[in-house]
Write a protein that holds these residues in place. Sequence first.
Motif, PDB file in Angstrom:
ATOM      1  N   SER A   1       0.854  -1.193   0.000  1.00 37.03           N
ATOM      2  CA  SER A   1       0.000   0.000   0.000  1.00 37.03           C
ATOM      3  C   SER A   1       0.889   1.240   0.000  1.00 37.03           C
ATOM      4  N   TRP A   2       0.319   2.377  -0.384  1.00 41.89           N
ATOM      5  CA  TRP A   2       1.084   3.619  -0.375  1.00 41.89           C
ATOM      6  C   TRP A   2       0.134   4.808  -0.357  1.00 41.89           C
ATOM      7  N   LEU A   3       0.686   5.972  -0.030  1.00 46.60           N
ATOM      8  CA  LEU A   3      -0.104   7.195  -0.069  1.00 46.60           C
ATOM      9  C   LEU A   3       0.804   8.383  -0.339  1.00 46.60           C
ATOM     10  N   ASN A   4       0.202   9.450  -0.826  1.00 46.58           N
ATOM     11  CA  ASN A   4       0.876  10.730  -0.966  1.00 46.58           C
ATOM     12  C   ASN A   4      -0.120  11.833  -0.619  1.00 46.58           C
ATOM     13  N   GLU A   5       0.160  13.059  -1.009  1.00 46.81           N
ATOM     14  CA  GLU A   5      -0.725  14.160  -0.621  1.00 46.81           C
ATOM     15  C   GLU A   5      -2.136  14.015  -1.177  1.00 46.81           C
ATOM     16  N   LYS A   6      -2.261  13.397  -2.350  1.00 44.25           N
ATOM     17  CA  LYS A   6      -3.552  13.347  -3.027  1.00 44.25           C
ATOM     18  C   LYS A   6      -4.255  11.999  -2.924  1.00 44.25           C
ATOM     19  N   HIS A   7      -3.482  10.919  -2.893  1.00 42.12           N
ATOM     20  CA  HIS A   7      -4.078   9.592  -3.044  1.00 42.12           C
ATOM     21  C   HIS A   7      -3.631   8.614  -1.967  1.00 42.12           C
ATOM     22  N   TYR A   8      -4.478   7.624  -1.767  1.00 36.74           N
ATOM     23  CA  TYR A   8      -4.135   6.475  -0.923  1.00 36.74           C
ATOM     24  C   TYR A   8      -4.501   5.207  -1.688  1.00 36.74           C
ATOM     25  N   TYR A   9      -3.514   4.341  -1.901  1.00 40.44           N
ATOM     26  CA  TYR A   9      -3.766   3.073  -2.578  1.00 40.44           C
ATOM     27  C   TYR A   9      -3.773   1.948  -1.544  1.00 40.44           C
ATOM     28  N   SER A  10      -4.908   1.249  -1.471  1.00 42.55           N
ATOM     29  CA  SER A  10      -5.046   0.128  -0.544  1.00 42.55           C
ATOM     30  C   SER A  10      -4.835  -1.174  -1.294  1.00 42.55           C
TER      31      SER A  10
ATOM     32  N   PHE B   1      -7.912  11.585  -1.349  1.00 44.57           N
ATOM     33  CA  PHE B   1      -8.047  12.188  -0.026  1.00 44.57           C
ATOM     34  C   PHE B   1      -9.059  13.331  -0.050  1.00 44.57           C
ATOM     35  N   GLU B   2      -9.186  13.981  -1.194  1.00 46.98           N
ATOM     36  CA  GLU B   2     -10.086  15.117  -1.295  1.00 46.98           C
ATOM     37  C   GLU B   2     -11.550  14.693  -1.235  1.00 46.98           C
ATOM     38  N   SER B   3     -11.890  13.640  -1.958  1.00 49.45           N
ATOM     39  CA  SER B   3     -13.294  13.217  -2.022  1.00 49.45           C
ATOM     40  C   SER B   3     -13.595  11.968  -1.200  1.00 49.45           C
ATOM     41  N   ASP B   4     -12.540  11.271  -0.754  1.00 47.44           N
ATOM     42  CA  ASP B   4     -12.676   9.992  -0.050  1.00 47.44           C
ATOM     43  C   ASP B   4     -13.447   8.976  -0.898  1.00 47.44           C
ATOM     44  N   ARG B   5     -13.239   9.047  -2.200  1.00 50.18           N
ATOM     45  CA  ARG B   5     -13.890   8.113  -3.112  1.00 50.18           C
ATOM     46  C   ARG B   5     -12.852   7.355  -3.932  1.00 50.18           C
ATOM     47  N   VAL B   6     -13.266   6.188  -4.411  1.00 50.62           N
ATOM     48  CA  VAL B   6     -12.396   5.398  -5.282  1.00 50.62           C
ATOM     49  C   VAL B   6     -12.332   6.087  -6.637  1.00 50.62           C
ATOM     50  N   ILE B   7     -11.113   6.222  -7.162  1.00 47.75           N
ATOM     51  CA  ILE B   7     -10.935   6.894  -8.444  1.00 47.75           C
ATOM     52  C   ILE B   7     -10.102   6.015  -9.374  1.00 47.75           C
ATOM     53  N   GLU B   8     -10.107   6.361 -10.644  1.00 48.87           N
ATOM     54  CA  GLU B   8      -9.289   5.685 -11.645  1.00 48.87           C
ATOM     55  C   GLU B   8      -8.069   6.548 -11.952  1.00 48.87           C
ATOM     56  N   ASN B   9      -6.934   5.898 -12.145  1.00 45.51           N
ATOM     57  CA  ASN B   9      -5.713   6.624 -12.489  1.00 45.51           C
ATOM     58  C   ASN B   9      -4.920   5.790 -13.481  1.00 45.51           C
ATOM     59  N   PRO B  10      -4.726   6.285 -14.711  1.00 48.29           N
ATOM     60  CA  PRO B  10      -4.050   5.493 -15.738  1.00 48.29           C
ATOM     61  C   PRO B  10      -2.602   5.152 -15.401  1.00 48.29           C
ATOM     62  N   SER B  11      -1.978   5.943 -14.537  1.00 50.68           N
ATOM     63  CA  SER B  11      -0.567   5.684 -14.194  1.00 50.68           C
ATOM     64  C   SER B  11      -0.423   4.791 -12.968  1.00 50.68           C
ATOM     65  N   LEU B  12      -1.538   4.227 -12.471  1.00 48.39           N
ATOM     66  CA  LEU B  12      -1.507   3.444 -11.236  1.00 48.39           C
ATOM     67  C   LEU B  12      -0.595   2.227 -11.352  1.00 48.39           C
ATOM     68  N   VAL B  13      -0.648   1.539 -12.482  1.00 43.47           N
ATOM     69  CA  VAL B  13       0.172   0.328 -12.662  1.00 43.47           C
ATOM     70  C   VAL B  13       1.655   0.663 -12.548  1.00 43.47           C
ATOM     71  N   VAL B  14       2.061   1.739 -13.187  1.00 42.87           N
ATOM     72  CA  VAL B  14       3.468   2.149 -13.148  1.00 42.87           C
ATOM     73  C   VAL B  14       3.874   2.535 -11.728  1.00 42.87           C
ATOM     74  N   THR B  15       3.005   3.285 -11.054  1.00 43.87           N
ATOM     75  CA  THR B  15       3.292   3.687  -9.670  1.00 43.87           C
ATOM     76  C   THR B  15       3.447   2.470  -8.775  1.00 43.87           C
ATOM     77  N   ASN B  16       2.545   1.502  -8.902  1.00 41.85           N
ATOM     78  CA  ASN B  16       2.624   0.284  -8.090  1.00 41.85           C
ATOM     79  C   ASN B  16       3.903  -0.488  -8.359  1.00 41.85           C
ATOM     80  N   GLU B  17       4.333  -0.516  -9.606  1.00 45.30           N
ATOM     81  CA  GLU B  17       5.588  -1.196  -9.944  1.00 45.30           C
ATOM     82  C   GLU B  17       6.772  -0.511  -9.263  1.00 45.30           C
TER      83      GLU B  17
END
Length: 658
Positions: free
Chosen positions: A579-588, A597-613
Amino acid sequence: MSFKNKILGGFKKNIIFIVLILGAIFNDILLRKMTVGGISYWKPILTTIPMIIFISLLALFLSYRRRNYLYVTLSVFFGMLNGMNYIYYKHYSSFLSFSLLKQLSQVKGVADSVVKTLDLKVLLFFIPTIVLIVAIKKLKTKDFFVRAEQNRSRLEFLPPVVIGLVILTFVFTTLTNTDKSRIVKQWNRPYLVEQLGIYSYTTADFVKNIASSSVPEMKDEEATILLEDLVEKNINIKKENEYTNIFEGKDVYVIHYESAESFAMDQEFEDGPVTPFLNKMASEGLNFENFYTQHSVGTSSDSEFTFNTSLLPINNGTVFMTHADRDYVSMEKLLKDKGYYTMSMHGNNGDFWNRNIMHENLGYDRFFSKDDYNIDEEIGLGLSDVSFFNQSIQKIKQIKEEEQKPVLSTLITLSNHYPFDDVEKYPEFNVGHLEGTDIGNYLKSYHYADTALKSFVEGMDKEGLLDNAVIVLYGDHLAKISNSDYSKAFNYDKESGEYYTKEDPEYVAINGTFKKELTKTPFIIWSKDQKFSQTIDAPMGMVDALPTISNMLGIFNPYQIGQDMMSAKENNVVFPDGSWLNEKHYYSVSDSKLYSFESDRVIENPSLVVTNENIDKEIDLSNKIIQNDLIRFFNGLLAHQKVLTPQQRSIMYTEPVS
């Protein structure tokens, strides 16, 4: 006899075997319902069948009388397996691993804490065993097993094996690459249990521990490139700022603050704030209000390790227990090179978490443990914090007089530890509507810890030990507060005296980003000589603590994973489970969802796979450094000047450069 009749006959003769499998499925569903959820998932149910078949395969080669004994034994084992995992999950929010066998010695040190987590729900896991025994007795009276023995086939084992292999093959084809990676790495045990069930997880964990009993050696070239890249990166981002060297040569007092959660600092009742003195330190010093501990199953010891080395804890064991023989660059060693005397202090047994060995390896000159203290007052797990601090002040004063040099002293508190049930020994503090609740008792305990902290700082000041000194305080891990208790704290209507319900607009759900923010702990840098009164709101993890403090002390760890938060422009806080987090997002990683973090909702992010790697690479790098003892290896290359340029080698252990 037709094929259909043969199949039906086979099932009928092995009805007890089928009852065993159904009982195992029942326990798996029950465990998931009581822990991670996901009871409607079909994969755990399906994979339980082949797991139990293969675990019980020996029984099909025994007589029916003997196999019944084995079935009952296995049923008891499955009940114990699920029951122990339930207890462990309540305590650590994770599941048991064979890698934890070396930590069994720690149970005696937290016996009260473990006993508190026991409840009668554990007995539910033995319902299948009772059903199995009843079924065996009923069939025995009808001579069922005598007839089954007479019609027994030598190939009786074949159909179950085929069925098991077919199911496993089918499930395997449905696994994503991410699923396969998680099975191999096992960084996230709750996810594996949720998706594949407790038996598949336990089997995979057993195989992993057998395979990892000897760590595969890395090629010298691979290890060299790995460390050289890390060192060069740390040298390149090393910068001066307004805090560079401000505490150089000063005494350093590190307070390892037991079970301190940040949310409690905002709680106030008729008797006042829960933590008035801690709040005072936060308002006067450097207060890092978005600090996360990053510990794994090693809890306190993991936090100690990461704070001192800026490496993540391993996710398959505990560094203090399993990797105490490795070479690490730590704050203690770096300050000793600057002429410091280093010591650690704790009112518990010296062998708890293997501290008597690991503290020496980290570079402490002296470790004061339980045998060095007069146990004149006990609260919680041992020596009270007030007595511990009072006695420690005198020990520090004596060392200062004897050594005549700056000191680093780490003080590990103990009283504010789960289960927080020594209420009668805490000072009077009314927590209003939370009286009599677990979270209420925690806040009372925390208030006592705050009182003890105040006595320490005032006592040190009275002895003149805070002149030319800095105090660094961090919360070591969470307090094991349930969601229902958090809800009591955040969903109380003071005007009506009632709790908000989920239908009320004011209701606060304990999930998503809010639940993650509740895992923050204090991190404060305070000095009597200098009032900063500054709040740093950038998210940071325990790995960032050493780089931040090092810049202030004029030291540098070239192998650090974290960064100096007084210079960092952006930061990802990485957790050992992926798992990880930064100022804007939290990945569980447990539910593979990215939250805003702003909306406390699940969002889509096209760069998520790269970030997780990239996150996985950081975790993998830290694990390899520890498991393969790469710091010792690379220091050997440095000694022979085989790596880095002369300028880079000169920078490695000197002051920061602009």
